[in-house]
Design a protein around this motif. Sequence first.
Motif, PDB file in Angstrom:
ATOM      1  N   TRP A  71       2.703   1.515 -34.099  1.00  0.00           N
ATOM      2  CA  TRP A  71       3.279   1.281 -35.405  1.00  0.00           C
ATOM      3  C   TRP A  71       4.139   2.392 -35.880  1.00  0.00           C
ATOM      4  CZ3 TRP A  71      -2.307   1.184 -38.042  1.00  0.00           C
ATOM      5  CH2 TRP A  71      -3.026   2.518 -37.444  1.00  0.00           C
ATOM      6  N   PHE A  72       4.657   2.170 -37.111  1.00  0.00           N
ATOM      7  CA  PHE A  72       5.509   3.123 -37.637  1.00  0.00           C
ATOM      8  C   PHE A  72       6.873   3.758 -36.721  1.00  0.00           C
ATOM      9  CE2 PHE A  72       1.404   3.945 -40.027  1.00  0.00           C
ATOM     10  CZ  PHE A  72       1.493   2.795 -40.962  1.00  0.00           C
ATOM     11  N   THR A  73       7.165   2.959 -35.946  1.00  0.00           N
ATOM     12  CA  THR A  73       8.194   3.380 -34.943  1.00  0.00           C
ATOM     13  C   THR A  73       8.011   4.704 -34.014  1.00  0.00           C
ATOM     14  OG1 THR A  73       9.597   4.788 -36.581  1.00  0.00           O
ATOM     15  CG2 THR A  73       9.965   2.429 -36.864  1.00  0.00           C
ATOM     16  N   LEU A  74       6.467   4.688 -33.926  1.00  0.00           N
ATOM     17  CA  LEU A  74       6.523   6.179 -33.158  1.00  0.00           C
ATOM     18  C   LEU A  74       6.858   5.997 -31.543  1.00  0.00           C
ATOM     19  CD1 LEU A  74       3.052   7.100 -34.703  1.00  0.00           C
ATOM     20  CD2 LEU A  74       5.249   8.295 -34.894  1.00  0.00           C
ATOM     21  N   GLU A  85      12.622  17.453 -34.190  1.00  0.00           N
ATOM     22  CA  GLU A  85      13.326  18.352 -35.035  1.00  0.00           C
ATOM     23  C   GLU A  85      12.488  18.958 -36.083  1.00  0.00           C
ATOM     24  OE1 GLU A  85      17.063  16.503 -36.652  1.00  0.00           O
ATOM     25  OE2 GLU A  85      17.671  16.190 -34.512  1.00  0.00           O
ATOM     26  N   ARG A  86      11.843  18.083 -36.677  1.00  0.00           N
ATOM     27  CA  ARG A  86      10.776  18.494 -37.780  1.00  0.00           C
ATOM     28  C   ARG A  86      10.182  17.483 -38.380  1.00  0.00           C
ATOM     29  NH1 ARG A  86      12.510  16.447 -42.737  1.00  0.00           N
ATOM     30  NH2 ARG A  86      14.580  15.944 -43.142  1.00  0.00           N
ATOM     31  N   PRO A  87       8.882  17.426 -38.884  1.00  0.00           N
ATOM     32  CA  PRO A  87       8.159  16.210 -39.440  1.00  0.00           C
ATOM     33  C   PRO A  87       8.837  15.569 -40.491  1.00  0.00           C
ATOM     34  CG  PRO A  87       6.777  18.170 -39.411  1.00  0.00           C
ATOM     35  CD  PRO A  87       8.039  18.547 -38.962  1.00  0.00           C
ATOM     36  N   GLN A  88       8.899  14.446 -40.577  1.00  0.00           N
ATOM     37  CA  GLN A  88       9.533  13.640 -41.799  1.00  0.00           C
ATOM     38  C   GLN A  88       8.872  12.580 -42.450  1.00  0.00           C
ATOM     39  OE1 GLN A  88      13.495  12.220 -40.425  1.00  0.00           O
ATOM     40  NE2 GLN A  88      13.901  14.046 -39.260  1.00  0.00           N
ATOM     41  N   ALA A  89       9.351  12.197 -43.567  1.00  0.00           N
ATOM     42  CA  ALA A  89       8.595  10.843 -44.069  1.00  0.00           C
ATOM     43  C   ALA A  89       8.779   9.550 -43.454  1.00  0.00           C
ATOM     44  CB  ALA A  89       9.150  10.762 -45.780  1.00  0.00           C
ATOM     45  N   LEU A  90       7.804   9.039 -43.147  1.00  0.00           N
ATOM     46  CA  LEU A  90       7.700   8.250 -42.187  1.00  0.00           C
ATOM     47  C   LEU A  90       7.846   6.680 -42.948  1.00  0.00           C
ATOM     48  CD1 LEU A  90       8.079   7.782 -38.988  1.00  0.00           C
ATOM     49  CD2 LEU A  90       5.516   7.640 -38.866  1.00  0.00           C
ATOM     50  N   CYS A  91       6.467   6.433 -43.555  1.00  0.00           N
ATOM     51  CA  CYS A  91       6.197   5.242 -44.329  1.00  0.00           C
ATOM     52  C   CYS A  91       5.260   5.404 -45.532  1.00  0.00           C
ATOM     53  CB  CYS A  91       5.637   4.133 -43.472  1.00  0.00           C
ATOM     54  SG  CYS A  91       4.269   4.640 -42.634  1.00  0.00           S
ATOM     55  N   TRP A  92       5.330   4.164 -46.336  1.00  0.00           N
ATOM     56  CA  TRP A  92       4.193   4.306 -47.428  1.00  0.00           C
ATOM     57  C   TRP A  92       3.426   3.049 -47.063  1.00  0.00           C
ATOM     58  CZ3 TRP A  92       5.393   1.750 -52.471  1.00  0.00           C
ATOM     59  CH2 TRP A  92       6.564   1.223 -52.445  1.00  0.00           C
ATOM     60  N   LYS A 129       5.026  -6.629 -34.656  1.00  0.00           N
ATOM     61  CA  LYS A 129       4.833  -6.404 -33.304  1.00  0.00           C
ATOM     62  C   LYS A 129       5.752  -5.830 -32.561  1.00  0.00           C
ATOM     63  CE  LYS A 129       2.661 -11.111 -32.850  1.00  0.00           C
ATOM     64  NZ  LYS A 129       2.926 -12.749 -31.902  1.00  0.00           N
ATOM     65  N   ASP A 130       6.861  -5.349 -33.010  1.00  0.00           N
ATOM     66  CA  ASP A 130       7.569  -4.654 -32.321  1.00  0.00           C
ATOM     67  C   ASP A 130       7.968  -3.171 -32.451  1.00  0.00           C
ATOM     68  OD1 ASP A 130       9.094  -4.889 -34.700  1.00  0.00           O
ATOM     69  OD2 ASP A 130      11.096  -5.805 -33.707  1.00  0.00           O
ATOM     70  N   GLY A 131       6.917  -2.954 -33.777  1.00  0.00           N
ATOM     71  CA  GLY A 131       6.759  -1.678 -34.067  1.00  0.00           C
ATOM     72  C   GLY A 131       7.609  -1.006 -35.246  1.00  0.00           C
ATOM     73  N   HIS A 132       8.588  -2.106 -35.609  1.00  0.00           N
ATOM     74  CA  HIS A 132       9.859  -1.267 -36.562  1.00  0.00           C
ATOM     75  C   HIS A 132       9.105  -1.364 -38.069  1.00  0.00           C
ATOM     76  CE1 HIS A 132      10.001  -5.828 -37.815  1.00  0.00           C
ATOM     77  NE2 HIS A 132      10.501  -5.109 -38.973  1.00  0.00           N
ATOM     78  N   LEU A 133       9.743  -0.724 -38.727  1.00  0.00           N
ATOM     79  CA  LEU A 133       9.251  -0.655 -40.308  1.00  0.00           C
ATOM     80  C   LEU A 133      10.171  -1.278 -41.083  1.00  0.00           C
ATOM     81  CD1 LEU A 133       8.923   3.180 -40.378  1.00  0.00           C
ATOM     82  CD2 LEU A 133       7.204   1.698 -40.703  1.00  0.00           C
ATOM     83  N   PRO A 134       9.585  -2.521 -41.955  1.00  0.00           N
ATOM     84  CA  PRO A 134      10.386  -3.290 -42.524  1.00  0.00           C
ATOM     85  C   PRO A 134      11.365  -2.466 -43.611  1.00  0.00           C
ATOM     86  CG  PRO A 134       8.179  -4.163 -42.572  1.00  0.00           C
ATOM     87  CD  PRO A 134       8.401  -2.698 -41.979  1.00  0.00           C
ATOM     88  N   GLU A 135      12.654  -3.083 -43.626  1.00  0.00           N
ATOM     89  CA  GLU A 135      13.720  -2.232 -44.314  1.00  0.00           C
ATOM     90  C   GLU A 135      13.782  -0.653 -43.942  1.00  0.00           C
ATOM     91  OE1 GLU A 135      15.916  -4.275 -46.284  1.00  0.00           O
ATOM     92  OE2 GLU A 135      14.938  -5.847 -45.514  1.00  0.00           O
TER      93      GLU A 135
END
Length: 211
Positions: A71-74, A85-92, A129-135
């Motif tokens: 999940w979450f494009t990991l 490079e650094r931790p980043q805001a991923l999703c809510w 299913k493909d692990g992408h994040l909507p929008e």
Amino acid sequence: MLNKIDHFAVGADTLAQGVSAMKDALGVEVPRGSKHDAMSTHNCVMQAGNESFFELIAIDPDAPDPGRVRWFTLDDPATQARLKERPQALCWVVNTSDLDAVIAASPVDLGEIVNFQRGDRSWRLTVPKDGHLPEGGLLPAFIEWSPGPHPSTGQQDLGVKLDAVRISTPDTSRLQGIFDALDISHLAEISEGPSALSFALRSPNGEVILD
């Protein structure tokens, strides 16, 4: 539908990298959470106010291949390069009282509903299913918990509170329309600009923006 912010996730290359960076940024050490066996990821978590929580998430190097896209494009090479490079805001993630109604009302594909279980608690979550994040992560994932206290009530309160989820997009009217359809317009601030997600927090280090 009753919709509220459930949690928000910062992605990291490793949990050690993420914990170190968050200690510098927020002034606290995010406690170790749990493993997600179905996704081969693990996390660190803490309360973030209003029955919500902060999640630091990374691929679990000791877990087997999950047999599906995480999940979450990991699993996305571009995401992995950014997180190195650094931790980043991923999703809510938005907690909803009626996940089926959310899916039915959505003008965009939010993904399939995946069932998870840990101990006597279960939850249903939208996961493409493909692990992408909507929008590109501007839209949240949606979660519906089984009856019982919110998981945040069992987490540590280290003085970090979520003030706002902030979203910028070059097409505010389109995104606002989707938010209105999903009944989440009250949960995030939308402004015009390049697509970006950030979390405004109050912490022992003062006001902090994680992007």
